[in-house]
Design a protein around this motif. Sequence first.
Motif, PDB file in Angstrom:
ATOM      1  N   MET A   1      34.606 -19.747 -40.805  1.00  0.00           N
ATOM      2  CA  MET A   1      33.765 -19.010 -40.247  1.00  0.00           C
ATOM      3  C   MET A   1      33.969 -18.643 -38.929  1.00  0.00           C
ATOM      4  N   LYS A   2      33.760 -17.402 -38.512  1.00  0.00           N
ATOM      5  CA  LYS A   2      33.925 -16.902 -36.979  1.00  0.00           C
ATOM      6  C   LYS A   2      33.006 -16.679 -36.441  1.00  0.00           C
ATOM      7  N   LEU A   3      32.621 -16.882 -35.154  1.00  0.00           N
ATOM      8  CA  LEU A   3      31.346 -17.014 -34.628  1.00  0.00           C
ATOM      9  C   LEU A   3      31.511 -16.092 -33.314  1.00  0.00           C
ATOM     10  N   VAL A   4      30.618 -14.965 -33.135  1.00  0.00           N
ATOM     11  CA  VAL A   4      30.808 -14.309 -32.151  1.00  0.00           C
ATOM     12  C   VAL A   4      30.115 -14.606 -30.853  1.00  0.00           C
ATOM     13  N   LEU A   5      30.883 -14.991 -29.693  1.00  0.00           N
ATOM     14  CA  LEU A   5      30.305 -15.436 -28.552  1.00  0.00           C
ATOM     15  C   LEU A   5      29.817 -14.200 -27.569  1.00  0.00           C
ATOM     16  N   ASN A   6      30.641 -13.377 -27.451  1.00  0.00           N
ATOM     17  CA  ASN A   6      29.963 -12.301 -26.602  1.00  0.00           C
ATOM     18  C   ASN A   6      30.533 -10.859 -27.490  1.00  0.00           C
ATOM     19  N   LYS A   7      29.749  -9.656 -27.182  1.00  0.00           N
ATOM     20  CA  LYS A   7      30.262  -8.570 -27.617  1.00  0.00           C
ATOM     21  C   LYS A   7      29.903  -7.386 -26.537  1.00  0.00           C
ATOM     22  N   ASP A   8      30.893  -6.447 -26.770  1.00  0.00           N
ATOM     23  CA  ASP A   8      30.916  -5.246 -25.676  1.00  0.00           C
ATOM     24  C   ASP A   8      31.392  -4.206 -26.661  1.00  0.00           C
ATOM     25  N   LYS A   9      30.488  -3.163 -26.552  1.00  0.00           N
ATOM     26  CA  LYS A   9      30.601  -1.922 -27.150  1.00  0.00           C
ATOM     27  C   LYS A   9      30.811  -0.689 -26.261  1.00  0.00           C
ATOM     28  N   MET A  10      31.955   0.158 -26.730  1.00  0.00           N
ATOM     29  CA  MET A  10      32.115   1.375 -25.713  1.00  0.00           C
ATOM     30  C   MET A  10      32.576   2.782 -26.681  1.00  0.00           C
ATOM     31  N   LEU A  11      32.039   3.698 -26.224  1.00  0.00           N
ATOM     32  CA  LEU A  11      32.144   4.939 -27.006  1.00  0.00           C
ATOM     33  C   LEU A  11      33.464   5.422 -26.151  1.00  0.00           C
ATOM     34  N   ILE A  12      34.420   5.849 -27.304  1.00  0.00           N
ATOM     35  CA  ILE A  12      35.612   6.689 -26.558  1.00  0.00           C
ATOM     36  C   ILE A  12      35.705   7.773 -27.092  1.00  0.00           C
ATOM     37  N   GLU A  13      35.565   8.753 -26.258  1.00  0.00           N
ATOM     38  CA  GLU A  13      35.334  10.008 -26.345  1.00  0.00           C
ATOM     39  C   GLU A  13      36.458  10.942 -25.807  1.00  0.00           C
ATOM     40  N   LYS A  14      37.119  10.661 -25.022  1.00  0.00           N
ATOM     41  CA  LYS A  14      38.170  11.364 -24.242  1.00  0.00           C
ATOM     42  C   LYS A  14      39.069  10.475 -23.748  1.00  0.00           C
ATOM     43  N   GLU A  15      40.122  10.870 -23.191  1.00  0.00           N
ATOM     44  CA  GLU A  15      41.517  10.079 -22.940  1.00  0.00           C
ATOM     45  C   GLU A  15      40.823   9.291 -21.510  1.00  0.00           C
ATOM     46  N   GLU A  27      39.638  -8.167 -19.331  1.00  0.00           N
ATOM     47  CA  GLU A  27      38.752  -9.017 -18.702  1.00  0.00           C
ATOM     48  C   GLU A  27      38.235 -10.121 -19.709  1.00  0.00           C
ATOM     49  N   HIS A  28      38.207  -9.732 -21.040  1.00  0.00           N
ATOM     50  CA  HIS A  28      37.490 -10.457 -21.933  1.00  0.00           C
ATOM     51  C   HIS A  28      38.683 -11.748 -22.064  1.00  0.00           C
ATOM     52  N   ALA A  29      40.077 -11.084 -22.512  1.00  0.00           N
ATOM     53  CA  ALA A  29      41.112 -12.082 -22.758  1.00  0.00           C
ATOM     54  C   ALA A  29      41.431 -13.032 -21.503  1.00  0.00           C
ATOM     55  N   VAL A  30      41.135 -12.689 -20.247  1.00  0.00           N
ATOM     56  CA  VAL A  30      41.306 -13.366 -19.118  1.00  0.00           C
ATOM     57  C   VAL A  30      40.258 -14.611 -19.174  1.00  0.00           C
ATOM     58  N   LYS A  31      39.151 -14.191 -19.531  1.00  0.00           N
ATOM     59  CA  LYS A  31      37.913 -14.965 -19.543  1.00  0.00           C
ATOM     60  C   LYS A  31      38.147 -16.536 -20.659  1.00  0.00           C
ATOM     61  N   ILE A  32      39.027 -16.105 -21.652  1.00  0.00           N
ATOM     62  CA  ILE A  32      39.200 -17.145 -22.563  1.00  0.00           C
ATOM     63  C   ILE A  32      40.336 -17.884 -22.211  1.00  0.00           C
ATOM     64  N   GLY A  33      41.096 -17.515 -21.573  1.00  0.00           N
ATOM     65  CA  GLY A  33      42.161 -18.160 -21.069  1.00  0.00           C
ATOM     66  C   GLY A  33      43.576 -17.872 -21.726  1.00  0.00           C
ATOM     67  N   ASP A  72      39.560 -22.593 -31.972  1.00  0.00           N
ATOM     68  CA  ASP A  72      40.305 -21.355 -31.522  1.00  0.00           C
ATOM     69  C   ASP A  72      39.273 -20.503 -30.781  1.00  0.00           C
ATOM     70  N   ASN A  73      39.494 -19.930 -29.792  1.00  0.00           N
ATOM     71  CA  ASN A  73      39.137 -18.746 -29.192  1.00  0.00           C
ATOM     72  C   ASN A  73      39.966 -17.555 -29.182  1.00  0.00           C
ATOM     73  N   GLY A  74      39.104 -16.262 -29.579  1.00  0.00           N
ATOM     74  CA  GLY A  74      40.025 -15.008 -29.727  1.00  0.00           C
ATOM     75  C   GLY A  74      39.279 -13.865 -29.315  1.00  0.00           C
ATOM     76  N   ILE A  75      39.984 -12.685 -29.498  1.00  0.00           N
ATOM     77  CA  ILE A  75      39.288 -11.599 -29.236  1.00  0.00           C
ATOM     78  C   ILE A  75      39.495 -10.954 -30.596  1.00  0.00           C
ATOM     79  N   ARG A  76      38.273 -10.147 -30.995  1.00  0.00           N
ATOM     80  CA  ARG A  76      38.305  -9.250 -32.222  1.00  0.00           C
ATOM     81  C   ARG A  76      37.769  -7.761 -31.621  1.00  0.00           C
ATOM     82  N   LEU A  77      38.747  -6.852 -32.159  1.00  0.00           N
ATOM     83  CA  LEU A  77      38.441  -5.384 -31.541  1.00  0.00           C
ATOM     84  C   LEU A  77      38.398  -4.746 -32.996  1.00  0.00           C
ATOM     85  N   ILE A  78      37.230  -3.710 -32.746  1.00  0.00           N
ATOM     86  CA  ILE A  78      36.949  -3.091 -34.028  1.00  0.00           C
ATOM     87  C   ILE A  78      36.695  -1.637 -33.525  1.00  0.00           C
TER      88      ILE A  78
END
Length: 137
Positions: A1-15, A27-33, A72-78
């Motif tokens: 089971m994967k546990l979410v430790l931190n969540k960040d949501k961004m709207l992508i509308e333009k380049e 930033e998130h990848a650096v934080k988890i080492g 294990d720690n990781g980054i999930r991008l959706i």
Amino acid sequence: MKLVLNKDKMLIEKEQDVVPFRNRVKEHAVKIGMSLLNQTKLITAASELVRNMLKYAGGGVAIIEVISQGRDNGIRLIFQDQGPGIKDIPQAMKDGFSTGKSLGLGLPGTKRLVSEFDIKSKEGEGTTVTIIKWKNG
């Protein structure tokens, strides 16, 4: 089971949303080492997917999650969009396939850069791509 430790949501509308998104992923990848090599792989995959979302769907939402599974720690991008969808996912996952005027390295190349890759799409409704890069994988 994967546990979410931190969540960040961004709207992508333009380049112009791409660089702040990439910076947030880093930033998130650096934080988890996460190692520099794995950060590079993750950011490359994220860039490809966010640009696909802009190009084919006119934008969407990108969610960054710091996750944990056991030790294990990781980054999930959706990446979620309401674009035209992908007609033939198996075809789209083949090297060299492209509906645009690109090299067609996008989806299969992205899959090779990450630990886990999932894509769901419905024609006329949109596409959701989920990737995970584990800190040590």
